[in-house]
Write a protein that holds these residues in place. Structure first.
Motif, mmCIF file in Angstrom:
data_model
loop_
_atom_site.group_PDB
_atom_site.id
_atom_site.type_symbol
_atom_site.label_atom_id
_atom_site.label_comp_id
_atom_site.label_asym_id
_atom_site.label_seq_id
_atom_site.Cartn_x
_atom_site.Cartn_y
_atom_site.Cartn_z
ATOM 1 N N LEU A 139 4.341 -7.448 -5.993
ATOM 2 C CA LEU A 139 5.768 -7.174 -5.806
ATOM 3 C C LEU A 139 5.969 -6.646 -4.383
ATOM 4 O O LEU A 139 5.245 -5.749 -3.942
ATOM 5 N N GLY A 140 6.903 -7.241 -3.672
ATOM 6 C CA GLY A 140 7.218 -6.764 -2.325
ATOM 7 C C GLY A 140 8.720 -6.566 -2.194
ATOM 8 O O GLY A 140 9.496 -7.396 -2.659
ATOM 9 N N GLU A 141 9.112 -5.455 -1.610
ATOM 10 C CA GLU A 141 10.545 -5.203 -1.391
ATOM 11 C C GLU A 141 10.740 -4.850 0.083
ATOM 12 O O GLU A 141 10.183 -3.866 0.575
ATOM 13 N N THR A 142 11.506 -5.675 0.772
ATOM 14 C CA THR A 142 11.755 -5.466 2.195
ATOM 15 C C THR A 142 13.256 -5.322 2.413
ATOM 16 O O THR A 142 14.039 -6.096 1.856
ATOM 17 N N VAL A 143 13.616 -4.333 3.186
ATOM 18 C CA VAL A 143 15.039 -4.038 3.393
ATOM 19 C C VAL A 143 15.406 -4.197 4.862
ATOM 20 O O VAL A 143 14.686 -3.727 5.743
ATOM 21 N N PHE A 144 16.515 -4.869 5.104
ATOM 22 C CA PHE A 144 17.078 -4.992 6.453
ATOM 23 C C PHE A 144 18.315 -4.102 6.469
ATOM 24 O O PHE A 144 19.187 -4.236 5.622
ATOM 25 N N ARG A 145 18.358 -3.186 7.406
ATOM 26 C CA ARG A 145 19.482 -2.254 7.429
ATOM 27 C C ARG A 145 19.877 -1.921 8.869
ATOM 28 O O ARG A 145 19.108 -2.154 9.794
ATOM 29 N N GLY A 192 12.644 -2.362 6.920
ATOM 30 C CA GLY A 192 11.843 -1.359 6.218
ATOM 31 C C GLY A 192 11.055 -2.000 5.086
ATOM 32 O O GLY A 192 11.627 -2.711 4.264
ATOM 33 N N VAL A 193 9.753 -1.772 5.090
ATOM 34 C CA VAL A 193 8.946 -2.256 3.961
ATOM 35 C C VAL A 193 8.968 -1.140 2.918
ATOM 36 O O VAL A 193 8.384 -0.081 3.114
ATOM 37 N N GLU A 194 9.713 -1.378 1.856
ATOM 38 C CA GLU A 194 9.930 -0.339 0.856
ATOM 39 C C GLU A 194 8.843 -0.323 -0.205
ATOM 40 O O GLU A 194 8.417 0.736 -0.646
ATOM 41 N N ARG A 195 8.450 -1.494 -0.645
ATOM 42 C CA ARG A 195 7.391 -1.568 -1.662
ATOM 43 C C ARG A 195 6.473 -2.748 -1.371
ATOM 44 O O ARG A 195 6.946 -3.840 -1.063
ATOM 45 N N ILE A 196 5.189 -2.512 -1.438
ATOM 46 C CA ILE A 196 4.178 -3.575 -1.396
ATOM 47 C C ILE A 196 3.179 -3.189 -2.484
ATOM 48 O O ILE A 196 2.404 -2.241 -2.316
ATOM 49 N N ILE A 197 3.251 -3.841 -3.593
ATOM 50 C CA ILE A 197 2.431 -3.404 -4.731
ATOM 51 C C ILE A 197 1.604 -4.565 -5.275
ATOM 52 O O ILE A 197 2.148 -5.622 -5.621
ATOM 53 N N VAL A 198 0.305 -4.346 -5.347
ATOM 54 C CA VAL A 198 -0.557 -5.287 -6.074
ATOM 55 C C VAL A 198 -0.917 -4.578 -7.377
ATOM 56 O O VAL A 198 -1.444 -3.466 -7.367
ATOM 57 N N LYS A 199 -0.547 -5.217 -8.482
ATOM 58 C CA LYS A 199 -0.736 -4.576 -9.797
ATOM 59 C C LYS A 199 -1.820 -5.291 -10.583
ATOM 60 O O LYS A 199 -1.813 -6.516 -10.677
ATOM 61 N N TYR A 200 -2.712 -4.497 -11.142
ATOM 62 C CA TYR A 200 -3.771 -5.063 -11.981
ATOM 63 C C TYR A 200 -3.623 -4.487 -13.386
ATOM 64 O O TYR A 200 -3.705 -3.277 -13.595
ATOM 65 N N ASN A 201 -3.374 -5.365 -14.337
ATOM 66 C CA ASN A 201 -3.166 -4.954 -15.723
ATOM 67 C C ASN A 201 -4.529 -4.932 -16.425
ATOM 68 O O ASN A 201 -5.004 -5.946 -16.902
ATOM 69 N N TYR A 202 -5.170 -3.756 -16.447
ATOM 70 C CA TYR A 202 -6.559 -3.717 -16.948
ATOM 71 C C TYR A 202 -6.665 -3.680 -18.458
ATOM 72 O O TYR A 202 -7.670 -4.104 -19.020
ATOM 73 N N LYS A 203 -5.643 -3.160 -19.140
ATOM 74 C CA LYS A 203 -5.691 -3.173 -20.610
ATOM 75 C C LYS A 203 -4.300 -2.893 -21.172
ATOM 76 O O LYS A 203 -3.641 -1.963 -20.726
ATOM 77 N N GLY A 204 -3.887 -3.679 -22.177
ATOM 78 C CA GLY A 204 -2.602 -3.426 -22.849
ATOM 79 C C GLY A 204 -1.485 -3.167 -21.857
ATOM 80 O O GLY A 204 -1.201 -3.986 -20.993
ATOM 81 N N HIS A 211 15.553 2.021 -7.179
ATOM 82 C CA HIS A 211 14.975 1.601 -5.896
ATOM 83 C C HIS A 211 16.091 1.410 -4.850
ATOM 84 O O HIS A 211 16.858 2.324 -4.627
ATOM 85 N N HIS A 212 16.212 0.203 -4.246
ATOM 86 C CA HIS A 212 17.254 0.011 -3.226
ATOM 87 C C HIS A 212 18.376 -0.901 -3.724
ATOM 88 O O HIS A 212 19.161 -1.407 -2.923
ATOM 89 N N GLY A 213 18.429 -1.148 -4.996
ATOM 90 C CA GLY A 213 19.415 -2.083 -5.538
ATOM 91 C C GLY A 213 20.747 -1.426 -5.831
ATOM 92 O O GLY A 213 20.929 -0.804 -6.879
ATOM 93 N N ARG A 214 21.696 -1.563 -4.895
ATOM 94 C CA ARG A 214 23.038 -0.986 -5.099
ATOM 95 C C ARG A 214 23.693 -1.568 -6.333
ATOM 96 O O ARG A 214 24.571 -0.964 -6.936
ATOM 97 N N LEU A 215 23.293 -2.769 -6.701
ATOM 98 C CA LEU A 215 23.839 -3.409 -7.900
ATOM 99 C C LEU A 215 23.559 -2.556 -9.143
ATOM 100 O O LEU A 215 24.337 -2.545 -10.089
ATOM 101 N N PHE A 216 22.450 -1.831 -9.114
ATOM 102 C CA PHE A 216 22.046 -1.033 -10.279
ATOM 103 C C PHE A 216 22.479 0.429 -10.163
ATOM 104 O O PHE A 216 22.519 1.133 -11.161
#
Lengths: 369, 163
Positions: A102-108, A116-128, A149-154
């Protein structure tokens, strides 16, 4: 549309990886801490290498965009301004059966256009429902930071509460996390994060050998209800960057937060409070930031109120204490045009110790697609 | 005397009319029963042979379709397949399973993906496409109309074939 996305990692020997040459200083991060992070990175890479091939273009990367158009009218200066908020690009992709990105980049605009690089996440689902997250994320300390996060919509209101504008909680952290969610009947969730912590001038390099530890838990005992608490601990070295300038002495920081959120088909309620304690060898200060939001949903129309309160400690050595207290009251209405567009109009009254009261009328059209 | 006879005949007429009305109503209800139920949007859950159990409770089913479960007990990744909310079955799924409007359901998933907490479901325009996808994808689970299920196998929800 086919897009190629390359995530590259550099594997260096442990010692070399954590020896950082910064102009005149050489910082050596403790090998034991480095080993944990480096081993996790290595395991994630290994799982990717042996993962079954999903097929190019068969598991498409998803890109979403969130934008806001904003106007405000300041009654004190009798000034109407037309502006726009952040343009937020969210990218998600499955890298393997158990690994996702998941990557979230913001232009402001902030004294010039910025990225701005807000989120750069590599997720590993190891169990359940248990995961390892590696990268940069919004520090999992409170509901707003974890959900909106940065979603004004939410966002339920046009802007974030004072807790964020005065940087009471560290918004981002680079590091490694263990995360679990929706466990058992109470839908228990947890986050434990080891990160660079505060005080660095660079987002990429830790200024000292101390690591921040964020621990957050929550339960969701009923539909729409979430109750949670968290604790953040960090130690800032002398010379670290603070909200007042630079730290003269080492600072111990502890932030305890709690939240209750209830979002049903008619009632929207969110209350959060954070108590930060900063200590050095000469003083100790408690700073408190809280807000409460209440909305009443009438189909697509949601009238709402929000009340923020900030009380900065007298002896504060980390946060900006120009304003010892800040009070904000918001009265607004939100109209959900569709799931992709929301219009908000609100009246915001704020009172600060230094500048006194001010009234602003905010308008926001937030979209996401 | 005449007044008494008129009263009795009126009462008899009323009784006959009432019973006829009740009979007609029962007959209509019996005739319309199964079709009316299907038209009402009865839904069934289908799954791939790998992953989902043969039976679930309603609350378990809701948790799965709300993206709150990442893996099945055999370790297969949960993959959700739904009809588009613009279709009748998709709209019915939003209301009956999620207790949301179609707009609320779309925003729910947009929010969950934005939070990084779940992967968006696969949305389909036709039930046959959805059935094919579920058959071919390990860990997939989907919602279709009871009529489209026909004699096919479904995941039982609290012992029932539909909900």
């Amino acid at each position: 549309m086919k897009m190629e996305f390359i995530v590259s990692f550099t594997i260096l020997p442990f010692r070399e990886l954590f020896e950082i040459n910064r102009e005149n200083e050489r910082v050596m991060v403790e090998i034991s801490r480095g080993t944990v992070i480096n081993t996790a990175s290595f395991l994630l890479l290994l799982s990717l290498a042996f993962a079954p091939d999903l097929g190019y273009g068969q598991e498409p990367m998803s890109i979403q965009s969130f934008v806001a158009v904003e106007n405000n009218y300041d009654t004190r200066t009798d000034n109407l301004s037309f502006g726009f908020g952040e343009q937020d690009l969210l990218m998600t992709a499955d890298l393997a059966d158990k690994m996702s990105f998941l990557g979230e980049t913001v232009f402001r605009y902030s004294s010039g256009f910025q990225i701005g690089v807000e989120r750069i996440i590599v997720k590993y689902n190891y169990k359940g429902n248990h995961n390892i997250l590696l990268g940069r994320r919004h520090t999992p300390l409170n509901y707003w930071n974890d959900i909106y996060h940065h979603g004004r919509l939410f966002f339920p209101t046009t802007s974030r509460p004072t807790t964020f504008t005065y940087h009471i909680i560290p918004i981002h952290t680079n590091g490694i996390s263990l995360q679990g969610h929706n466990l058992g009947k109470m839908k228990f969730g947890y986050d434990v994060m080891l990160g660079n912590g505060l005080g660095s001038s660079s987002e990429m390099v830790d200024n000292d050998k101390n690591k921040s530890i964020s621990t957050a838990i929550h339960v969701k005992p009923a539909d729409g209800l979430r109750i949670g608490a968290s604790i953040y601990k960090d130690k800032l070295a002398s010379g670290a960057i603070t909200r007042q300038g630079t730290a003269v002495r080492p600072i111990d920081q502890r932030i305890i937060s709690a939240h209750v959120a209830y979002f049903s088909s008619s009632i929207e309620f969110l209350a959060e409070t954070s108590m930060a304690t900063n200590k050095d060898d000469s003083a100790s200060a408690n700073t408190m930031a809280s807000y409460i939001y209440l909305g009443y949903k009438m189909d697509k129309l949601i009238p709402y109120i929000r009340y923020d309160y900030l009380d900065v400690g007298k002896e504060e050595m980390y946060y900006n204490n120009t304003d010892r207290y800040v009070f904000v009251a918001v009265l607004g209405v939100r109209y959900e045009v569709s799931y992709q567009a929301v219009v908000k109009v609100e009246f915001m009254y704020s009172e600060k110790e230094t500048t006194g009261p001010s009234d602003v009328v905010n308008f926001q059209l937030a979209i996401g697609f | 005397m005449k007044v008494l006879e008129t009263d009795n005949s009126n009462k008899l007429m009323l009784l006959v009319a009432r019973r006829s009305f009740v009979m007609c109503f029962v007959l209509l209800a019996l005739l319309a029963g199964p079709y009316g139920h299907a038209d009402d949007g009865a839904l069934a859950i289908i799954s791939n042979s790998k992953g989902a159990p043969e039976e679930m409770s309603i609350s378990e089913m809701k948790d799965v379709f709300k993206g709150e479960r990442q893996r099945w007990s055999d370790g297969t990744k949960v993959v959700i397949a739904l009809m588009k909310t613009t279709t009748t079955i998709g709209n019915s799924t939003a209301q009956k399973l999620y207790k949301m409007s179609d707009q609320e359901l779309n925003k729910y998933w947009l929010g969950l993906v934005f939070q990084g907490k779940a992967k968006a479901p696969k949305f389909f325009s036709s039930e046959s496409e959805l059935k094919d996808y579920v058959t071919e994808t390990p860990g997939a689970i989907g919602v279709i109309g009871l009529i489209s299920l026909g004699e096919g196998k479904s995941v039982l929800i609290d012992g029932n074939k539909s909900f």
